[in-house]
Design a protein around this motif. Structure first.
Motif, PDB file in Angstrom:
ATOM      1  N   THR A 217      15.495  21.007  11.661  1.00  0.00           N
ATOM      2  CA  THR A 217      14.918  20.198  12.741  1.00  0.00           C
ATOM      3  C   THR A 217      14.133  19.022  12.155  1.00  0.00           C
ATOM      4  OG1 THR A 217      14.696  22.252  14.031  1.00  0.00           O
ATOM      5  CG2 THR A 217      13.604  20.284  14.891  1.00  0.00           C
ATOM      6  N   ASP A 218      13.363  19.288  11.106  1.00  0.00           N
ATOM      7  CA  ASP A 218      12.652  18.197  10.423  1.00  0.00           C
ATOM      8  C   ASP A 218      13.637  17.143   9.914  1.00  0.00           C
ATOM      9  OD1 ASP A 218      10.247  19.515  10.810  1.00  0.00           O
ATOM     10  OD2 ASP A 218      10.284  20.502   8.843  1.00  0.00           O
TER      11      ASP A 218
ATOM     12  N   PRO B  41      15.421  12.194  18.273  1.00  0.00           N
ATOM     13  CA  PRO B  41      14.136  11.504  18.434  1.00  0.00           C
ATOM     14  C   PRO B  41      12.933  12.452  18.383  1.00  0.00           C
ATOM     15  CG  PRO B  41      15.246  11.699  20.550  1.00  0.00           C
ATOM     16  CD  PRO B  41      16.208  12.207  19.518  1.00  0.00           C
ATOM     17  N   ASP B  42      13.159  13.735  18.692  1.00  0.00           N
ATOM     18  CA  ASP B  42      12.040  14.686  18.714  1.00  0.00           C
ATOM     19  C   ASP B  42      12.581  16.099  18.493  1.00  0.00           C
ATOM     20  OD1 ASP B  42      13.026  15.615  21.324  1.00  0.00           O
ATOM     21  OD2 ASP B  42      12.171  13.761  22.103  1.00  0.00           O
ATOM     22  N   ARG B  43      11.681  17.049  18.361  1.00  0.00           N
ATOM     23  CA  ARG B  43      12.089  18.429  18.057  1.00  0.00           C
ATOM     24  C   ARG B  43      12.876  19.050  19.207  1.00  0.00           C
ATOM     25  NH1 ARG B  43       9.685  19.434  13.338  1.00  0.00           N
ATOM     26  NH2 ARG B  43      10.585  21.532  13.197  1.00  0.00           N
TER      27      ARG B  43
ATOM     28  N   TYR C 118      19.228  29.063  19.310  1.00  0.00           N
ATOM     29  CA  TYR C 118      18.682  28.389  18.131  1.00  0.00           C
ATOM     30  C   TYR C 118      17.167  28.306  18.265  1.00  0.00           C
ATOM     31  CZ  TYR C 118      17.955  24.838  14.530  1.00  0.00           C
ATOM     32  OH  TYR C 118      17.533  24.147  13.417  1.00  0.00           O
ATOM     33  N   LYS C 119      16.465  28.883  17.311  1.00  0.00           N
ATOM     34  CA  LYS C 119      15.004  28.877  17.352  1.00  0.00           C
ATOM     35  C   LYS C 119      14.463  27.973  16.249  1.00  0.00           C
ATOM     36  CE  LYS C 119      14.759  33.650  19.070  1.00  0.00           C
ATOM     37  NZ  LYS C 119      14.342  33.298  20.441  1.00  0.00           N
ATOM     38  N   ASP C 120      13.529  27.117  16.612  1.00  0.00           N
ATOM     39  CA  ASP C 120      12.903  26.197  15.661  1.00  0.00           C
ATOM     40  C   ASP C 120      11.852  26.965  14.860  1.00  0.00           C
ATOM     41  OD1 ASP C 120      12.163  23.891  14.338  1.00  0.00           O
ATOM     42  OD2 ASP C 120      10.850  23.189  15.950  1.00  0.00           O
ATOM     43  N   ALA C 121      12.345  27.804  13.932  1.00  0.00           N
ATOM     44  CA  ALA C 121      11.457  28.698  13.193  1.00  0.00           C
ATOM     45  C   ALA C 121      12.039  28.920  11.796  1.00  0.00           C
ATOM     46  CB  ALA C 121      11.310  30.021  13.932  1.00  0.00           C
TER      47      ALA C 121
END
Length: 370
Positions: free
Chosen positions: A30-31, A40-42, A68-71
């Motif tokens: 994600t980064d 443009p963003d997370r 999908y988990k931003d982890a």
């Protein structure tokens, strides 16, 4: 995926005394999407990766998470672990892409700009030259196998004879790659894909003529060029559903305020000279040949109109669109869509199949022998 491999985001990782090959950390990815202007963003980045999960392109390494988990969780591209579902058609397409990448990445490549009958063609090669290269690189064991590979690539619309007159032969006939696999497409295009819901809202099959504007008034056919600029091909007024049903109104009527050349009016009735039945189409000795077209949709669709039923036919083709580039022509009959025979279906059902399917569309069509 290739960019992530190059950037070392995809690599073997160890977790709880176990090594997971060729995977990435969701949070790191994600980064990366934000840093490389792919999102443009997370929130958008998460939605993009969820799209890839929905299309069976990536998955959690243990399949313990369906979303999908931003982890700090490990995910992997299915192509890296052999779980990506491949049909025969997709395999040929991916083989073509692999050969194309290999050819353009070497010095003194056999792909060159060449001229035939005073016309210059890009990404061309001689048939015998390609045979020699395939054997030299270990892509084929012998000349017969190399010819079979070349024929499969041509039948799937990946390569073609420069004037589209010959099949693939081990000779000095000039061929070219018909698909530019290096054309850059932005990941965010995934989020602008039409949904099946849009089909019922537009009787003019939105996947076909590639309309971006949702307004029923003046709209434009748009074609995304390789340099990412958007070129207006022609601006027209969208007809009503009654005109599509066959009344006296023109299929398209040019808007009176345009500065573009007038758009040719199209008859709303079938472009076929006469009706053709499935029995006639498939009867032994019938004057029709089958072709496989691989159409890579761009940001606004595939660029064709399908009409009729049992069998359906190609009613119109956007000359600047992906379908035209793949060799689609009006009056061709639709035999199959992504491996499914559709001779018994009407055009609304076929439209829905295409709308809800993958961006890379593999169609078999039957064309009258001239």
């Amino acid at each position: 995926r290739l960019r992530l491999h190059d950037g070392k985001l995809i690599k073997d990782r160890r977790y709880h005394l176990r090594t997971y090959p060729n995977c990435f950390v969701a949070k790191e990815l994600t980064d990366w999407l934000i840093d490389h202007k792919e999102a443009p963003d997370r929130e958008t980045g998460i939605r993009l990766m969820q799209k890839l999960m929905d299309h069976y392109i990536i998955h959690h390494v243990c399949d313990e998470h369906s979303d999908y988990k931003d982890a700090k969780l490990l995910y992997r591209f299915r192509k890296d672990d052999g779980t990506f579902p491949l049909s025969k058609d997709v395999k040929v397409f991916m083989r073509g892409q692999s050969l194309y990448e290999k050819l353009i990445s070497v010095e003194d490549s056999i792909l060159k700009v060449r001229e035939e009958n005073s016309v210059k063609y890009q990404r061309t090669f001689l048939g015998s030259e390609m045979i020699d290269w395939l054997m030299q690189e270990g892509e084929a064991a012998n000349r017969k196998e190399a010819v079979e590979l070349g024929r499969a690539l041509l039948e799937h619309g990946i390569i073609q004879h420069v004037s589209n007159r010959h099949h693939f032969f081990d000779s000095n006939i000039l061929y070219q790659f018909w698909i530019n696999f290096r054309r850059r497409r932005r990941l965010t295009e995934l989020l602008s894909e039409n949904s099946s819901r849009a089909l019922s809202e537009s009787p003019d099959s939105p996947f076909c003529l590639r309309k971006l504007n949702p307004d029923p008034g003046n709209t434009s056919f748009l074609s995304v060029q390789p340099n990412k600029e958007i070129k207006i091909v022609s601006a027209v007024r969208r007809s009503s559903i009654t005109s599509l049903a066959g009344n006296s109104n023109p299929y398209f009527s040019a808007a009176s305020t345009l500065v573009f050349p007038p758009v040719a009016e199209c008859n709303p009735k079938s472009v076929l000279k006469r009706p053709v039945t499935n029995e006639e189409l498939l009867s032994p000795g019938a004057p029709y040949i089958k072709k496989t077209l691989t159409i890579v949709g761009d940001a606004v669709g595939w660029g064709f109109v399908v009409r009729g039923g049992r069998p359906c036919h190609i009613q119109a083709v956007d000359p600047g669109g992906p379908a035209a580039a793949a060799g689609m022509k009006v009056c061709q009959f639709v035999f199959s869509v992504n491996g499914m025979c559709v001779l018994h279906l009407d055009y609304q059902t076929i439209s829905s199949l295409i709308m809800t399917g993958p961006r890379t569309l593999v169609m078999e069509v039957m064309e009258a022998v001239e």
